[in-house]
Design a protein around this motif. Structure first.
Motif, short mmCIF file in Angstrom:
data_model
loop_
_atom_site.label_atom_id
_atom_site.label_comp_id
_atom_site.label_asym_id
_atom_site.label_seq_id
_atom_site.Cartn_x
_atom_site.Cartn_y
_atom_site.Cartn_z
N LEU A 76 -12.92 -16.18 -36.77
CA LEU A 76 -11.87 -17.15 -37.09
C LEU A 76 -11.64 -17.23 -38.59
O LEU A 76 -10.50 -17.25 -39.05
N GLU A 136 -9.70 -14.16 -39.70
CA GLU A 136 -8.31 -14.19 -39.25
C GLU A 136 -7.48 -15.19 -40.05
O GLU A 136 -6.35 -14.90 -40.45
N TYR A 193 -5.49 -17.24 -31.74
CA TYR A 193 -5.32 -17.43 -33.18
C TYR A 193 -3.98 -18.11 -33.48
O TYR A 193 -3.91 -18.97 -34.36
N GLU A 218 -3.57 -21.61 -35.44
CA GLU A 218 -2.71 -21.69 -36.62
C GLU A 218 -1.65 -22.77 -36.44
O GLU A 218 -1.41 -23.59 -37.34
#
Length: 97
Positions: A22, A25, A86, A90
């Protein structure tokens, strides 16, 4: 600074693996320095989640009450649906501003 609570069954193994993924990313997406990640056991979520912007869990939280939005991220361990996970993280952290 966005605060992420990352939980798994014991707060050690899978959350550590997901923590690294995480973090990489989010940095790749341009959020370096804009977030912190803390790990815990799923059983600790009710007492800790009120101080966080998002809970990312590698296990279903079942009866554990969470005081912030939750993204279940089991797929990050299994490498399934990772981009969608992801994207959801986000969106929950940075796109609602």
């Amino acid at each position: 600074m966005k605060r992420i609570l990352l939980c798994c069954g014991t707060g050690v193994a899978t959350s550590t693996v997901v923590n690294k993924k995480l973090e990489e990313e989010l940095k790749k997406r341009g959020y370096n320095g804009q977030f912190t990640i803390s790990q815990c056991k799923a059983a600790e979520v009710p007492s800790k989640s009120g101080n966080f912007d998002l809970c990312v869990s590698t296990v279903p939280l079942g009866g554990y009450k969470c005081e912030c939005p939750v993204v279940v991220a089991t797929g990050l361990i299994l490498n399934r649906g990772t981009q969608e996970i992801y994207d959801n993280i986000e969106k929950a952290l940075f796109k609602s501003e």
